[in-house]
Design a protein around this motif. Structure first.
Motif, PDB file in Angstrom:
ATOM      1  N   GLY A  10       1.077  -0.970  -0.059  1.00 56.69           N
ATOM      2  CA  GLY A  10      -0.051  -0.008  -0.011  1.00 56.69           C
ATOM      3  C   GLY A  10       0.987   1.344  -0.137  1.00 56.69           C
ATOM      4  O   GLY A  10       0.326   2.259  -0.264  1.00 56.69           O
ATOM      5  N   ASN A  74       4.386  12.562  -8.510  1.00 61.01           N
ATOM      6  CA  ASN A  74       3.619  11.451  -7.978  1.00 61.01           C
ATOM      7  C   ASN A  74       2.114  11.703  -7.854  1.00 61.01           C
ATOM      8  O   ASN A  74       1.728  12.713  -8.519  1.00 61.01           O
ATOM      9  CB  ASN A  74       4.206  11.120  -6.482  1.00 61.01           C
ATOM     10  N   ALA A  75       1.478  10.949  -7.170  1.00 61.50           N
ATOM     11  CA  ALA A  75       0.069  11.326  -7.061  1.00 61.50           C
ATOM     12  C   ALA A  75      -0.304  12.705  -6.293  1.00 61.50           C
ATOM     13  O   ALA A  75      -1.249  13.513  -6.829  1.00 61.50           O
ATOM     14  CB  ALA A  75      -0.732  10.188  -6.515  1.00 61.50           C
ATOM     15  N   THR A  76       0.679  12.892  -5.488  1.00 55.63           N
ATOM     16  CA  THR A  76       0.416  14.136  -4.515  1.00 55.63           C
ATOM     17  C   THR A  76       0.478  15.387  -5.516  1.00 55.63           C
ATOM     18  O   THR A  76      -0.254  16.250  -5.538  1.00 55.63           O
ATOM     19  CB  THR A  76       1.329  14.096  -3.311  1.00 55.63           C
ATOM     20  N   LEU A  79      -2.256  15.520  -7.924  1.00 55.71           N
ATOM     21  CA  LEU A  79      -3.716  15.755  -7.397  1.00 55.71           C
ATOM     22  C   LEU A  79      -3.660  17.412  -6.834  1.00 55.71           C
ATOM     23  O   LEU A  79      -4.584  18.076  -7.249  1.00 55.71           O
ATOM     24  CB  LEU A  79      -4.003  15.051  -5.891  1.00 55.71           C
ATOM     25  N   HIS A 100      -6.960  10.498   1.265  1.00 53.97           N
ATOM     26  CA  HIS A 100      -5.573  10.554   1.659  1.00 53.97           C
ATOM     27  C   HIS A 100      -5.241  12.151   1.886  1.00 53.97           C
ATOM     28  O   HIS A 100      -5.939  12.897   1.125  1.00 53.97           O
ATOM     29  CB  HIS A 100      -4.761  10.004   0.589  1.00 53.97           C
ATOM     30  N   SER A 102      -3.379  13.707   0.351  1.00 51.99           N
ATOM     31  CA  SER A 102      -2.945  14.450  -0.754  1.00 51.99           C
ATOM     32  C   SER A 102      -3.948  15.023  -1.416  1.00 51.99           C
ATOM     33  O   SER A 102      -4.110  15.670  -2.404  1.00 51.99           O
ATOM     34  CB  SER A 102      -2.116  13.660  -1.752  1.00 51.99           C
ATOM     35  N   ASN A 148     -11.968   9.127  -3.973  1.00 51.34           N
ATOM     36  CA  ASN A 148     -10.898   8.122  -3.459  1.00 51.34           C
ATOM     37  C   ASN A 148     -11.348   6.608  -4.368  1.00 51.34           C
ATOM     38  O   ASN A 148     -12.385   6.365  -3.942  1.00 51.34           O
ATOM     39  CB  ASN A 148     -10.603   7.707  -2.380  1.00 51.34           C
ATOM     40  N   GLY A 150      -9.689   3.672  -4.607  1.00 46.35           N
ATOM     41  CA  GLY A 150      -9.418   2.474  -3.752  1.00 46.35           C
ATOM     42  C   GLY A 150      -8.873   3.011  -2.425  1.00 46.35           C
ATOM     43  O   GLY A 150      -7.657   3.634  -2.734  1.00 46.35           O
ATOM     44  N   ASN A 152      -6.377   3.292   0.773  1.00 47.38           N
ATOM     45  CA  ASN A 152      -5.405   2.867   1.329  1.00 47.38           C
ATOM     46  C   ASN A 152      -5.295   2.427   2.813  1.00 47.38           C
ATOM     47  O   ASN A 152      -4.394   1.965   3.316  1.00 47.38           O
ATOM     48  CB  ASN A 152      -4.182   3.966   0.994  1.00 47.38           C
ATOM     49  N   ASP A 177      -8.782   9.727  -7.525  1.00 44.49           N
ATOM     50  CA  ASP A 177      -7.412   9.352  -6.939  1.00 44.49           C
ATOM     51  C   ASP A 177      -7.188   7.814  -7.040  1.00 44.49           C
ATOM     52  O   ASP A 177      -7.702   7.044  -6.231  1.00 44.49           O
ATOM     53  CB  ASP A 177      -7.536   9.808  -5.651  1.00 44.49           C
ATOM     54  N   SER A 179      -4.480   6.219  -6.908  1.00 43.23           N
ATOM     55  CA  SER A 179      -3.221   5.895  -6.319  1.00 43.23           C
ATOM     56  C   SER A 179      -3.071   4.384  -6.018  1.00 43.23           C
ATOM     57  O   SER A 179      -2.023   3.847  -6.246  1.00 43.23           O
ATOM     58  CB  SER A 179      -2.918   6.705  -5.084  1.00 43.23           C
ATOM     59  N   GLN A 180      -4.129   3.841  -5.467  1.00 40.70           N
ATOM     60  CA  GLN A 180      -4.001   2.574  -4.897  1.00 40.70           C
ATOM     61  C   GLN A 180      -4.508   1.475  -6.085  1.00 40.70           C
ATOM     62  O   GLN A 180      -4.475   0.407  -5.943  1.00 40.70           O
ATOM     63  CB  GLN A 180      -5.050   2.540  -3.629  1.00 40.70           C
ATOM     64  N   THR A 200      -0.023   7.331  -9.380  1.00 41.76           N
ATOM     65  CA  THR A 200       1.398   7.555  -9.156  1.00 41.76           C
ATOM     66  C   THR A 200       2.052   6.066  -9.557  1.00 41.76           C
ATOM     67  O   THR A 200       1.624   5.121  -9.951  1.00 41.76           O
ATOM     68  CB  THR A 200       1.572   7.406  -7.475  1.00 41.76           C
ATOM     69  N   HIS A 202       4.896   4.484  -8.413  1.00 40.09           N
ATOM     70  CA  HIS A 202       5.623   3.458  -7.574  1.00 40.09           C
ATOM     71  C   HIS A 202       4.793   2.361  -6.936  1.00 40.09           C
ATOM     72  O   HIS A 202       5.435   1.597  -6.172  1.00 40.09           O
ATOM     73  CB  HIS A 202       6.693   4.351  -6.640  1.00 40.09           C
ATOM     74  N   LYS A 203       3.575   2.700  -6.858  1.00 34.92           N
ATOM     75  CA  LYS A 203       2.719   1.568  -6.399  1.00 34.92           C
ATOM     76  C   LYS A 203       2.444   0.417  -7.395  1.00 34.92           C
ATOM     77  O   LYS A 203       3.487  -0.089  -7.826  1.00 34.92           O
ATOM     78  CB  LYS A 203       1.443   2.160  -5.730  1.00 34.92           C
TER      79      LYS A 203
HETATM   80  C1  PLP Z   1      -5.089   7.022  -1.874  1.00 35.14           C
HETATM   81  C2  PLP Z   1      -3.576   7.641  -1.861  1.00 35.14           C
HETATM   82  N1  PLP Z   1      -3.492   8.553  -2.602  1.00 35.14           N
HETATM   83  C3  PLP Z   1      -2.470   9.379  -2.624  1.00 35.14           C
HETATM   84  C4  PLP Z   1      -1.310   8.662  -2.267  1.00 35.14           C
HETATM   85  C5  PLP Z   1      -0.010   9.789  -2.384  1.00 35.14           C
HETATM   86  O1  PLP Z   1       0.737   8.790  -3.505  1.00 35.14           O
HETATM   87  P1  PLP Z   1       2.322   9.502  -3.553  1.00 35.14           P
HETATM   88  O2  PLP Z   1       2.968   9.376  -2.074  1.00 35.14           O
HETATM   89  O3  PLP Z   1       2.892   8.494  -4.673  1.00 35.14           O
HETATM   90  O4  PLP Z   1       2.172  10.897  -4.056  1.00 35.14           O
HETATM   91  C6  PLP Z   1      -1.131   7.594  -1.810  1.00 35.14           C
HETATM   92  C7  PLP Z   1       0.070   6.974  -1.271  1.00 35.14           C
HETATM   93  O5  PLP Z   1       0.018   6.428  -0.005  1.00 35.14           O
HETATM   94  C8  PLP Z   1      -2.443   6.917  -1.373  1.00 35.14           C
HETATM   95  O6  PLP Z   1      -2.490   5.734  -0.861  1.00 35.14           O
END
Ligand code: PLP
Length: 388
Positions: A10, A74-76, A79, A100, A102, A148, A150, A152, A177, A179-180, A200, A202-203
């Motif tokens: 996660g 990244n996702a942050t 977003l 999240h 972010s 969101n 999915g 986290n 979002d 990301s997950q 993002t 890297h997940k």
């Molecule tokens: C649901 C969700 N949104 C956003 C993020 C942020 O991702 P990143 O750290 O790659 O910006 C995460 C990372 O844990 C996440 O789980």
């Protein structure tokens, strides 16, 4: 040291497919120059790889125009670009309590600094938000709905298609979002009525850290909230309006894009549906195993339909952090404890008062044997606590 059992996907997937390491190394050595800035061969090769990855990801998400796939860190970062670029003073936005930080924090900053009002839709006992709750909150000045895809923390996958349908009826853009979920399940922005998707690398897309981005559907224009070099049309005074330059600033993360390219190609050879089926099977094993242990509380795991392989739990009488330490030190199991950057989820579950929960995040390389070991480890920790 014994091999670690990695159940922290996660946070980030580890390890990456071998192709990702190899591609990054080889590509950066051979073509590590500033892409799209000049006409010599190496530069063209670097630029072609970036454009190839835009196309790869556009297809992967069911988009139409690769130029509208933009890269960020990244996702942050993605977003932030979308939220600040779609909202302005006096607007109203709707989001959920599953988000999240972010998503929560950019919206909070807009509320604090720019009079943007925000409603947070809560999730139900099973961990899902209801589309009609969004409809009830829509106002004349609602300019964005952020959901969101999915979680986290609790792993639930939200009904974005139905929420998106409501957004379309009211002419409000929906940002998800992912990301997950990106890489864990098939995503098609057109089928899901999504206007903007943040991802993002890297997940579960299996790429490296430091690369992510947005796909922005036609008709949605995000204002640029930054400005800088794009490598093209340098004499123009303001930042360029056309995509992808509109939302890209400065030298891109070339090795990151190369690694992400290899990660997505690896996913395609494995088949996202196969990975999804594998992770769902392991999630069910984990949930069923933990359910047998008296003193273990799981959150929103009763019904595993529309779930990704993320499971949060606590052991009665133990702090999440202590459980995490025992899993690490005594059993060599890596997991994540605390609030998982999603404070409103824990507030709603009441776990904020006990410093959060322990989270197991399942990835494509986990095995049934590892899940059995993790369940046994939780059993032993729970029993040792009873004896004390
Ligand atoms: C649901 C969700 N949104 C956003 C993020 C942020 O991702 P990143 O750290 O790659 O910006 C995460 C990372 O844990 C996440 O789980």
């Amino acid at each position: 040291m014994d091999r670690i059992i990695y159940l922290d996907s996660g946070a980030t997937t580890f390890p990456k497919p071998e192709e990702v390491y190899q591609t990054m190394n080889q590509f950066y050595r051979a073509y590590g120059v500033n892409p799209g800035r000049s006409g010599y061969d190496m530069c063209m090769m670097a630029g072609n790889m970036v454009e190839d990855t835009r196309k790869l990801l556009t297809d992967f998400f069911g988009g139409e125009n690769p130029n509208r796939l933009v890269f960020g860190y990244n996702a942050t970062d993605a977003l932030n670009l979308a939220i600040f670029g779609l909202l302005k003073a006096g607007d109203h936005a709707i989001t959920t309590t599953i988000e999240h930080n972010s998503v929560l924090r950019p919206l909070y900053h807009l509320f604090r600094d720019s009079q943007v009002e925000v409603d947070h839709i809560p999730f139900d006992r099973k961990g899902f938000v209801h589309p009609e709750d969004f409809e009830r909150k829509i106002r004349k000045n609602t300019r964005l709905i952020v959901v969101n895809h999915g979680s986290n923390v609790i792993g639930t996958v939200q009904p974005v298609k139905e929420i998106g349908r409501i957004c379309r009826e009211h002419g409000i853009p929906m940002l998800i979002d992912a990301s997950q979920t990106a890489g864990k399940m098939p995503i098609n922005v057109r089928e899901l009525n999504v206007d903007v998707i943040a991802f993002t690398g890297h997940k579960s897309l299996m790429g490296p850290m430091g690369i992510g981005g947005l796909y922005v559907c036609e008709g949605i224009e995000i204002r640029h909230t930054r400005a800088g070099g794009t490598g093209v049309r340098s004499a123009v005074r303001p930042h360029l309006d056309e995509y992808p330059y509109r939302l890209e600033y400065g030298t891109p993360n070339l090795p990151g894009i190369a690694g992400l390219n290899a990660g997505v190609k690896w996913l395609q050879t494995q088949g996202v549906e196969n990975i999804q089926a594998h992770e769902e099977k392991l999630l069910k094993m984990l949930r069923d195993g933990l359910r047998e242990i008296e003193g273990v509380t799981m959150y929103c795991q009763d019904d595993l339909t529309n779930h990704i392989g993320v499971l949060a739990f606590n052991i009665d009488g133990l702090e999440a952090m202590d459980t995490g330490t025992m899993l690490d030190v005594d059993f060599n199991i890596a997991c994540r404890t605390g609030l998982h950057c999603a404070p409103l989820v824990h507030e709603q579950l009441g776990t904020d008062k006990i410093h959060g929960a322990v989270r197991f995040g399942i990835g494509p390389f986990n095995t049934e044997e590892e899940i059995r070991t993790a369940v046994q480890a939780v059993r032993e920790i729970t029993l040792s606590r009873v004896k004390r």
